[in-house]
Design an enzyme around this catalytic site. Structure first.
Site, short mmCIF file in Angstrom:
data_model
loop_
_atom_site.label_atom_id
_atom_site.label_comp_id
_atom_site.label_asym_id
_atom_site.label_seq_id
_atom_site.Cartn_x
_atom_site.Cartn_y
_atom_site.Cartn_z
N THR A 1 0.83 -1.21 0.00
CA THR A 1 0.00 0.00 0.00
C THR A 1 0.86 1.25 0.00
O THR A 1 2.02 1.23 0.45
CB THR A 1 -0.91 0.01 1.25
OG1 THR A 1 -1.57 1.27 1.38
CG2 THR A 1 -0.09 -0.21 2.51
N ASP A 2 0.28 2.37 -0.45
CA ASP A 2 0.99 3.64 -0.39
C ASP A 2 1.04 4.19 1.03
O ASP A 2 1.80 5.11 1.33
CB ASP A 2 0.37 4.68 -1.33
CG ASP A 2 -1.10 4.99 -1.03
OD1 ASP A 2 -1.68 4.36 -0.14
OD2 ASP A 2 -1.66 5.87 -1.71
N GLU A 3 0.26 3.61 1.94
CA GLU A 3 0.23 4.12 3.32
C GLU A 3 1.55 3.90 4.06
O GLU A 3 1.80 4.53 5.09
CB GLU A 3 -0.94 3.50 4.09
CG GLU A 3 -2.29 3.92 3.53
CD GLU A 3 -3.44 3.60 4.46
OE1 GLU A 3 -3.26 3.72 5.70
OE2 GLU A 3 -4.52 3.22 3.97
N TYR B 1 -1.72 -0.47 11.09
CA TYR B 1 -1.87 -1.14 9.79
C TYR B 1 -0.71 -0.85 8.87
O TYR B 1 -0.05 -1.76 8.34
CB TYR B 1 -3.18 -0.73 9.12
CG TYR B 1 -3.19 -0.97 7.62
CD1 TYR B 1 -3.05 -2.26 7.12
CD2 TYR B 1 -3.29 0.09 6.71
CE1 TYR B 1 -3.02 -2.49 5.74
CE2 TYR B 1 -3.28 -0.13 5.35
CZ TYR B 1 -3.14 -1.42 4.87
OH TYR B 1 -3.10 -1.65 3.51
N LYS C 1 2.33 -3.30 7.36
CA LYS C 1 2.59 -3.49 5.93
C LYS C 1 4.01 -3.07 5.58
O LYS C 1 4.67 -3.71 4.75
CB LYS C 1 1.58 -2.70 5.10
CG LYS C 1 0.18 -3.29 5.09
CD LYS C 1 0.14 -4.70 4.49
CE LYS C 1 0.38 -4.69 2.99
NZ LYS C 1 0.24 -6.06 2.40
#
Length: 352
Positions: free
Chosen positions: A133-135, A159, A163
C-alpha cells in the site's frame, strides 16, 4: 502458468482472481483464511472454472501452506492476504502484527523452501509478488509532491506499520536469500465487491438506508483513487512482465478530497435512486471526530509502471465511481450476504 494467490477472496484479491480466469489461460489456486473481509460470493462468476481452485488456509499455518505448494506446484505467488482496515488496526493491532508480519514471514519461508527445490529453468522463471500500500510512505505535506518508489517509509498507523514491515521482509529475503521478489504499492482502491466498512461502499449503503454519512474531521483528507479492476490488470502486468528486485507504484491519477468523494456519490444517487422526501443525500453528511494519526494526503507517481510495463488506468474517477454506484444498486443481495456471511457458510457446509 500456475499462480498461487493469497487473500484471493478479499476485495483486491478476488478482482485479481477474476481477471486471471476471465482474461488469461492461467490456473489459479486461491488461498484465503476467510476472515470477515474474505467472501467466496465475490468469486461466483468463476467458481466452477476448471482452472480455479480454492483452499481455506491461514498464511500463518506453515504445514498447510507447504502441502498446498507441493500439490499445486505454482510458477508464481501473488501475496495479497492482509488485514487492511486502519480503524480496526487502531482498536486491535495484534491481528495486524500476526497476519501482516508473521504471516508474510511464514509464507516467505515456505516459498523459499519450495523455490530452492525447483529445477533451474523453473527457478529462473519463478516470482514472488508482494502487494502492498501507499500508506507505508506516511503522508505528504505539499499539494504537488508525489510518492515515488524511493520515498522513505514513515507509516502512521498500526496497519501501515505492519505493511511496511512486511515490505522490508520481502526485500530482505530477496537480498539475503536470492528469492525472486517484486513489490508493488498501490493507492486507495474502489469498485465492485468492496467490503461495506470502507468509505465508498459505506456511504452508498448508508445513504440507501437513510443513515448518517460519517466524515472524519473536515473531510479534507486527499486520496488518489484507483479502480480495483485497473489495479488487477496492473498486478498481472507486474507478475508477468516486472523485473525481479524492483518496486512499482500503482496509482489511479485521481486525487480527491474525501468530502468531494462523498458528495459525488450523493449526486449520482440523487439521480439513480432519489430519496422519497425529495432531498439530496448530501443532507445525511455528518462530520465526526477525526481518527488518531489520520494522514492528510496520499498521491502516487505511477510513471515507472507506465514507462517500463506499459500500464495506465482505464477508468477516470468519474467513470469508475458511476459504475461502482450502479454495481451496488444492482447487487444489494451480495451486500447483505457478505455482511452476514451467509454465502460463506453455505459454501463451506455450515448451517445458516
Amino acid at each position: 502458468m500456475k499462480i498461487l494467490v493469497t487473500g484471493g477472496a478479499g476485495f483486491i484479491g478476488s478482482a485479481v482472481v477474476r481477471h486471471i480466469i476471465k482474461n488469461t489461460q492461467d490456473e489459479v489456486l486461491n488461498i484465503d483464511k476467510l476472515t470477515y473481509a474474505g467472501n467466496l460470493d465475490s468469486l461466483k462468476d468463476i467458481d466452477s472454472d476448471v482452472r480455479y481452485q480454492f483452499k481455506q488456509i491461514d498464511i500463518c499455518d506453515a504445514e498447510a501452506l507447504k502441502y498446498a505448494f507441493e500439490q499445486f506446484q505454482p510458477d508464481v505467488v501473488m501475496h495479497l492476504a492482509a488485514e487492511s482496515h486502519v480503524d480496526r488496526s487502531i482498536d486491535g493491532p495484534a491481528e495486524f502484527i500476526t497476519t501482516n508480519i508473521v504471516g508474510t514471514y511464514t509464507l516467505l519461508e515456505v516459498t523459499r523452501s519450495y523455490w530452492l527445490q525447483l529445477d533451474e529453468i523453473k527457478k529462473e522463471k519463478f516470482k514472488f509478488h508482494h502487494i502492498s500500500t501507499d500508506e507505508v510512505y506516511g503522508d505528504l505535506e505539499g499539494t504537488t509532491d508525489l510518492f515515488t518508489e524511493t520515498t522513505s517509509y514513515a507509516p502512521s498507523s498500526p496497519y501501515s506499520a505492519s505493511k511496511a514491515s512486511s515490505d522490508h521482509l520481502v526485500r530482505a529475503w530477496q537480498r539475503t536469500y536470492g528469492l525472486p521478489t517484486i513489490v508493488t504499492n498501490c493507492s486507495n482502491n474502489y469498485g465492485p465487491y468492496h467490503f461495506p466498512e470502507k468509505l465508498i461502499p459505506l456511504v452508498i449503503l448508508n445513504a440507501l438506508d437513510s443513515k448518517a454519512l460519517p466524515i472524519y474531521g473536515k473531510g479534507d483528507q486527499i486520496r488518489d483513487w484507483l479502480h480495483v479492476e485497473d489495479h488487477a490488470r496492473a498486478l498481472y502486468q507486474v507478475v508477468t512482465k516486472g523485473v525481479v528486485g524492483e518496486t512499482y507504484n500503482i496509482g489511479g491519477h485521481n486525487e480527491k478530497q474525501n468530502i468531494d468523494v462523498v458528495k459525488t456519490i450523493c449526486k449520482i444517487l440523487d439521480v439513480l435512486k432519489p430519496q422519497y422526501n425529495g432531498q439530496s443525500y448530501e443532507t445525511l453528511i455528518t462530520f465526526v471526530k477525526d481518527r488518531p494519526g489520520h494522514d492528510l494526503r496520499y498521491a502516487i507517481d505511477a510513471s515507472k509502471i507506465a514507462k517500463n510495463l506499459g500500464w495506465m488506468p482505464e477508468e477516470t474517477f468519474e467513470t469508475g465511481i458511476q459504475k461502482t454506484v450502479e454495481w451496488y444498486l444492482n447487487n444489494l443481495e451480495w451486500c447483505r450476504r457478505v455482511q452476514d456471511g451467509s454465502y460463506q457458510r453455505e459454501r463451506l457446509g455450515v448451517s445458516v
